[in-house]
Design a protein around this motif. Structure first.
Motif, short mmCIF file in Angstrom:
data_model
loop_
_atom_site.label_atom_id
_atom_site.label_comp_id
_atom_site.label_asym_id
_atom_site.label_seq_id
_atom_site.Cartn_x
_atom_site.Cartn_y
_atom_site.Cartn_z
N ASN A 52 44.05 73.44 71.03
CA ASN A 52 45.27 72.80 71.52
C ASN A 52 45.39 72.82 73.04
O ASN A 52 46.31 72.21 73.58
N SER A 53 44.47 73.52 73.71
CA SER A 53 44.60 73.72 75.16
C SER A 53 43.45 73.07 75.93
O SER A 53 42.35 73.63 75.99
N PRO A 54 43.70 71.91 76.57
CA PRO A 54 42.66 71.32 77.41
C PRO A 54 42.23 72.26 78.53
O PRO A 54 41.04 72.31 78.90
N ASP A 55 43.19 73.01 79.09
CA ASP A 55 42.86 73.93 80.19
C ASP A 55 41.87 75.01 79.74
O ASP A 55 40.95 75.36 80.49
N ASP A 56 42.07 75.53 78.53
CA ASP A 56 41.11 76.52 78.00
C ASP A 56 39.70 75.97 78.02
O ASP A 56 38.76 76.64 78.48
N PHE A 57 39.53 74.76 77.52
CA PHE A 57 38.18 74.22 77.39
C PHE A 57 37.62 73.73 78.72
O PHE A 57 36.40 73.77 78.94
N ASN A 58 38.48 73.29 79.63
CA ASN A 58 37.99 72.97 80.97
C ASN A 58 37.38 74.19 81.64
O ASN A 58 36.41 74.09 82.40
N GLU A 59 37.93 75.35 81.34
CA GLU A 59 37.39 76.60 81.89
C GLU A 59 36.18 77.08 81.07
O GLU A 59 35.15 77.49 81.61
N ALA A 60 36.30 76.99 79.74
CA ALA A 60 35.26 77.54 78.85
C ALA A 60 33.95 76.78 78.95
O ALA A 60 32.88 77.36 78.70
N LEU A 61 33.99 75.50 79.31
CA LEU A 61 32.77 74.69 79.33
C LEU A 61 32.12 74.58 80.71
O LEU A 61 31.19 73.80 80.89
N LYS A 62 32.59 75.36 81.66
CA LYS A 62 31.94 75.38 82.98
C LYS A 62 30.51 75.92 82.84
O LYS A 62 30.27 76.91 82.16
N SER A 63 29.57 75.21 83.47
CA SER A 63 28.15 75.61 83.48
C SER A 63 27.52 75.62 82.09
O SER A 63 26.55 76.33 81.85
N ILE A 64 28.07 74.82 81.19
CA ILE A 64 27.51 74.70 79.83
C ILE A 64 26.71 73.39 79.74
O ILE A 64 27.15 72.34 80.19
N ASP A 65 25.52 73.47 79.14
CA ASP A 65 24.66 72.30 79.00
C ASP A 65 24.89 71.54 77.70
O ASP A 65 24.85 70.32 77.66
N LYS A 66 25.13 72.30 76.62
CA LYS A 66 25.34 71.70 75.31
C LYS A 66 26.45 72.46 74.60
O LYS A 66 26.56 73.68 74.75
N VAL A 67 27.25 71.75 73.80
CA VAL A 67 28.34 72.41 73.09
C VAL A 67 28.34 71.99 71.62
O VAL A 67 28.07 70.83 71.28
N LEU A 68 28.62 72.95 70.78
CA LEU A 68 28.78 72.72 69.34
C LEU A 68 30.27 72.72 69.03
O LEU A 68 30.96 73.71 69.27
N LEU A 69 30.77 71.60 68.54
CA LEU A 69 32.18 71.45 68.19
C LEU A 69 32.34 71.56 66.68
O LEU A 69 31.86 70.70 65.93
N ILE A 70 32.98 72.63 66.23
CA ILE A 70 33.25 72.81 64.81
C ILE A 70 34.59 72.17 64.47
O ILE A 70 35.58 72.39 65.17
N SER A 71 34.60 71.38 63.43
CA SER A 71 35.83 70.71 63.00
C SER A 71 36.96 71.72 62.81
O SER A 71 36.77 72.76 62.20
N GLY A 72 38.13 71.38 63.35
CA GLY A 72 39.28 72.27 63.27
C GLY A 72 39.81 72.41 61.85
O GLY A 72 39.45 71.66 60.94
N MET A 73 40.70 73.38 61.68
CA MET A 73 41.25 73.68 60.35
C MET A 73 42.72 73.26 60.23
O MET A 73 43.37 73.55 59.23
N ASP A 74 43.22 72.56 61.23
CA ASP A 74 44.63 72.19 61.25
C ASP A 74 44.87 70.95 60.38
O ASP A 74 43.95 70.39 59.79
N ASP A 75 46.12 70.52 60.31
CA ASP A 75 46.49 69.28 59.64
C ASP A 75 45.59 68.15 60.16
O ASP A 75 45.29 68.08 61.35
N PRO A 76 45.11 67.25 59.27
CA PRO A 76 44.16 66.23 59.69
C PRO A 76 44.54 65.46 60.95
O PRO A 76 43.70 65.25 61.83
#
Length: 284
Positions: A52-76
């Motif tokens: 739910n937090s774009p800011d979290d992922f803007n920080e978490a993906l710094k210097s990352i080459d590839k990312v694995l996105l697991i489908s969320g568990m929330d309401d579709p």
């Protein structure tokens, strides 16, 4: 090369993280989790990431080459913007490749279809992102059936609405290996792959469980409406409806699809019997 696994604290995320460590070493793997303490046992760098937090992922993906996105568990409908937060952060941070864990299923005709539809939208968002990508469509995990054996024994067998429909079961361990390869093999870029094993009926599933566990389970099929009401009573309206929709999809043939697992993983998928034996041995 740094590879990040989003939602690494979950069971599938942990399996993928462990498989990646085997391939490229823990120093090259980053675990992203909403609650970082829940991923620390993986022994890699852990970064905070709430879908739910774009800011979290803007920080978490710094210097990352590839990312694995697991489908969320929330309401579709909530999942679509949540996944977009990760996709946009990947683009902003110069991530080269995104791999998404989607799902096999009928997007139109069952109570599970809204979940499938939301994943199909994310698949489309990824294809339009400009990033290199691979999309996996997961089969149904076999583990929940095996964790439920005591209940099956108590109830006298496996009871659901799948009738004679076949399901290409998989496992988190099999998927963990496949997704590690999909992240690493750029020859798979642009592919959408069904990650399923051999298609079996519920009667065959009962037979395999009996072989390994020494049980005497049989399968009884009931109507979709009857099963839906039973699951709603046991699990609540939302989850009960979803579970009934999954088995309705099996009944209708939505989970009997060609397997691309060998293409993804570079080896054959384990047989249903081998997966059940592996789960049984791990619990001993």
């Amino acid at each position: 090369m740094k590879i990040a696994v989003a939602s690494a604290s979950g069971q599938l995320g942990a399996a993928i993280t462990k498989a990646l460590i085997q391939e490229i070493g823990k120093e090259n793997v980053v675990a992203i989790a909403r609650t970082t303490s829940k991923a620390e046992h993986l022994g890699v760098e852990v970064r905070k990431g709430d879908y739910n937090s774009p800011d979290d992922f803007n920080e978490a993906l710094k210097s990352i080459d590839k990312v694995l996105l697991i489908s969320g568990m929330d309401d579709p409908q909530k999942r679509i913007p949540q996944h977009r937060n990760v996709i946009e952060a990947a683009k902003q941070n110069g991530v080269q490749k995104i791999v998404f864990t989607s799902i096999v299923g009928d997007a139109e005709n069952t109570a599970f279809s809204p979940v499938v539809q939301s994943n199909r939208q994310t698949e489309e968002d990824i294809r339009n992102s400009g990033l290199d990508y691979v999309i996996g469509r997961n089969g149904i995990y076999i583990e929940p059936d095996l964790e439920y054996i005591d209940t099956y024994v108590k109830e006298g067998g496996i009871i659901n609405c799948a009738a004679d429909g076949k399901c290409g079961y998989t496992s988190r361990e099999e998927l963990g290996y496949a997704y590690a390869q999909m992240l690493l093999k750029d020859s798979l870029n642009g592919e959408t792959l069904n990650l399923v094993g051999e298609g079996i009926t519920q009667s065959q599933l009962a037979e395999y469980i009996n072989q390994v566990y020494g049980t005497a389970l049989s399968f009884k099929s009931i109507s979709v409406d009857e099963y839906k009401k039973e699951r709603q009573t046991a699990l609540g309206d939302f989850l009960g409806t979803i579970i009934a929709g999954i088995y309705e999809g099996i009944r209708n043939g939505a989970n009997n699809v060609p397997s691309d697992f060998e293409k993804a993983a570079g080896r054959l998928h384990k047989s249903p019997l081998k997966m059940i034996q592996g789960f049984y041995n791990a619990k001993e």
